[in-house]
Write a protein that holds these residues in place. Structure first.
Motif, PDB file in Angstrom:
ATOM      1  N   LEU A  51      -5.371  -1.927  -0.919  1.00  0.00           N
ATOM      2  CA  LEU A  51      -5.135  -1.031  -2.037  1.00  0.00           C
ATOM      3  C   LEU A  51      -6.265  -0.037  -2.251  1.00  0.00           C
ATOM      4  O   LEU A  51      -6.208   0.799  -3.161  1.00  0.00           O
ATOM      5  CB  LEU A  51      -4.919  -1.843  -3.309  1.00  0.00           C
ATOM      6  N   GLY A  52      -7.314  -0.110  -1.408  1.00  0.00           N
ATOM      7  CA  GLY A  52      -8.386   0.856  -1.480  1.00  0.00           C
ATOM      8  C   GLY A  52      -9.350   0.649  -2.613  1.00  0.00           C
ATOM      9  O   GLY A  52     -10.032   1.597  -3.045  1.00  0.00           O
TER      10      GLY A  52
ATOM     11  N   ARG B  11       0.834  -1.216   0.000  1.00  0.00           N
ATOM     12  CA  ARG B  11       0.000   0.000   0.000  1.00  0.00           C
ATOM     13  C   ARG B  11       0.866   1.264   0.000  1.00  0.00           C
ATOM     14  O   ARG B  11       0.589   2.220  -0.726  1.00  0.00           O
ATOM     15  CB  ARG B  11      -0.922  -0.013   1.215  1.00  0.00           C
ATOM     16  N   HIS B  12       1.939   1.232   0.790  1.00  0.00           N
ATOM     17  CA  HIS B  12       2.839   2.385   0.873  1.00  0.00           C
ATOM     18  C   HIS B  12       3.467   2.703  -0.480  1.00  0.00           C
ATOM     19  O   HIS B  12       3.447   3.856  -0.932  1.00  0.00           O
ATOM     20  CB  HIS B  12       3.928   2.104   1.914  1.00  0.00           C
ATOM     21  N   TYR B  13       4.012   1.698  -1.120  1.00  0.00           N
ATOM     22  CA  TYR B  13       4.704   1.940  -2.386  1.00  0.00           C
ATOM     23  C   TYR B  13       3.743   2.186  -3.537  1.00  0.00           C
ATOM     24  O   TYR B  13       4.107   2.832  -4.532  1.00  0.00           O
ATOM     25  CB  TYR B  13       5.651   0.784  -2.698  1.00  0.00           C
ATOM     26  N   ALA B  14       2.517   1.681  -3.424  1.00  0.00           N
ATOM     27  CA  ALA B  14       1.533   1.931  -4.481  1.00  0.00           C
ATOM     28  C   ALA B  14       1.195   3.409  -4.588  1.00  0.00           C
ATOM     29  O   ALA B  14       0.742   3.885  -5.635  1.00  0.00           O
ATOM     30  CB  ALA B  14       0.274   1.120  -4.229  1.00  0.00           C
ATOM     31  N   ARG B  15       1.413   4.164  -3.500  1.00  0.00           N
ATOM     32  CA  ARG B  15       1.169   5.609  -3.531  1.00  0.00           C
ATOM     33  C   ARG B  15       2.313   6.373  -4.200  1.00  0.00           C
ATOM     34  O   ARG B  15       2.150   7.533  -4.568  1.00  0.00           O
ATOM     35  CB  ARG B  15       0.986   6.130  -2.097  1.00  0.00           C
ATOM     36  N   LYS B  16       3.466   5.711  -4.339  1.00  0.00           N
ATOM     37  CA  LYS B  16       4.656   6.390  -4.847  1.00  0.00           C
ATOM     38  C   LYS B  16       5.148   5.842  -6.178  1.00  0.00           C
ATOM     39  O   LYS B  16       5.658   6.584  -7.019  1.00  0.00           O
ATOM     40  CB  LYS B  16       5.805   6.248  -3.830  1.00  0.00           C
ATOM     41  N   ASN B  17       5.055   4.529  -6.340  1.00  0.00           N
ATOM     42  CA  ASN B  17       5.633   3.848  -7.495  1.00  0.00           C
ATOM     43  C   ASN B  17       4.557   3.060  -8.231  1.00  0.00           C
ATOM     44  O   ASN B  17       3.452   2.876  -7.734  1.00  0.00           O
ATOM     45  CB  ASN B  17       6.709   2.831  -7.069  1.00  0.00           C
ATOM     46  N   GLN B  18       4.936   2.560  -9.378  1.00  0.00           N
ATOM     47  CA  GLN B  18       4.169   1.480  -9.970  1.00  0.00           C
ATOM     48  C   GLN B  18       4.509   0.199  -9.208  1.00  0.00           C
ATOM     49  O   GLN B  18       5.667  -0.045  -8.878  1.00  0.00           O
ATOM     50  CB  GLN B  18       4.528   1.304 -11.442  1.00  0.00           C
TER      51      GLN B  18
END
Length: 380
Positions: free
Chosen positions: A376-377, A345-352
């Motif tokens: 992932l919302g 979830r953390h990296y999905a906000r920043k990266n692919q």
């Protein structure tokens, strides 16, 4: 205009014939594939003559080509295991790759071929008919043959002739003759790559294991690659059904002049070192091999990665779907799904991000998949 890639897939199954069709638009490329009537149908081989003509007629419109040697040479994966062609006949069919190179010298041309498996079962669904009677025995003969050559242990040396005496010699001879034929074709493809006919060749080991005649063949193939100084364009990794899509990605990256970077993040402490079922090396090496074959590189840190690759690994060892108790294999204290999903979830906000679910063999992880939309919302 978008680049155009011509793909001759491994066979007619959706994972080979349809998945690339879904991937191509994501990469922004047009995909050319042979019509269904030319393709194999289970044990019935594809029309190799029609496929060859279709292939040569369309390379003029292609910027890159990805070719299954099994389809072009035998008519598909299952036909490569049960067909009666000689190695000379198959190699002669593959000479159209030289013709393609002659007609279009600048064409990016990648090929792939499966190193024939030794199935540890009595199912002849995808094997010669005699597999229902002798399949596991022939598998064991394959393993013992390799072990005797490599280890010289007395128990193996005693078991091998005793087992051969129990099995129909005609079936054993037929199996090993087919192996020799396919092995000769793979060696010929290495030479074709070394000569520059192929820009890249992926020899994939179907249902790999540490010991067996397939492992022996791999050693010969790697020696051929070294002797031909072709290690930059020929690789040997586990795989089969994913390879057409992987090389489609490689061709698309080549045409775009793009090298994607990945950083793998594993769900368990042992994840990178676990050897998956039907494979012959640590999982991290399989991941790195697939990334390389897809045209990418593995980054040294998340900040250097275009894509965070979250690999859902078991705690100790891979299991089959539907096993009641996986507390000592998959869901062990060595695996932390909440941490894994929080990082996703953390990296999905920043990266692919991408997720590879390999906790189980040939099935999804029931502990992971229901939680993915929540973390992932996505709407549930």
């Amino acid at each position: 205009m978008p680049h155009r890639i011509l793909l001759l897939p491994l066979d007619e199954r959706p994972c080979n014939y349809w998945y690339p069709r879904y991937l191509a638009p994501i990469a922004g490329v047009d995909l050319l594939m042979p019509p269904a009537e030319m393709m194999p149908a289970y044990r019935k081989p594809g029309n190799t003559s029609a496929l060859s003509h279709w292939f040569l007629d369309r390379i003029g419109a292609a910027d890159a080509v990805v070719v299954s040697v099994d389809l072009l040479g035998y008519g598909g994966l299952i036909p490569s295991r049960i067909g009666g062609e000689t190695s000379a006949e198959v190699i002669d069919r593959l000479d159209i790759l030289r013709e393609a190179r002659r007609r279009k010298p600048d064409l990016y041309l990648a090929g792939f071929n499966v190193i024939m498996r030794a199935a540890n079962s009595y199912s002849n669904f995808e094997e010669p008919e005699y597999w229902s009677r002798f399949g596991q025995d022939i598998y064991r003969i394959s393993v013992l043959t390799d072990r005797v050559e490599r280890l010289h242990e007395a128990a193996d040396e005693a078991e091998l002739p005793a087992l051969k005496a129990k099995v129909d010699s005609a079936a054993v001879d037929d199996y090993f003759n087919r192996r020799s034929r396919n092995h000769a074709v793979n060696r010929a493809m290495i030479q074709m790559a070394a000569e520059g006919v192929l820009d890249f060749l992926f020899l994939s080991q179907d249902d790999a294991s540490e010991y067996g005649v397939p492992a022996r063949e791999q050693r010969v193939l790697r020696a051929d690659i070294r002797e031909a100084n072709a290690g930059d364009r020929v690789v040997v990794y586990p795989g089969a059904d994913e390879v057409g899509s992987v090389l489609l990605a490689r061709a698309a990256c080549h045409l775009a002049g793009y090298t994607p970077t990945f950083f793998p993040r594993y769900a368990s402490t042992n994840g990178p070192n676990i050897v998956a079922l039907f494979e012959d090396r640590p999982l991290d090496q399989t991941v790195r091999g697939e990334v390389f074959c897809a045209g990418g590189v593995v980054a040294d840190a998340p900040r250097d990665a275009d894509i965070m690759l979250f690999v859902n690994t078991p705690g100790t060892s891979q299991s089959y779907p539907g096993v009641d108790n996986v507390s000592t294999t998959v869901e062990t204290p060595g695996r932390n799904l909440p941490d894994f999903l929080s990082a996703l979830r953390h990296y999905a906000r920043k990266n692919q991000v991408a997720v590879a679910d390999v906790a189980y063999c040939n099935g999804a992880d029931p502990a992971l998949v229901p939680l993915l939309p929540r973390f992932l919302g996505f709407p549930q």
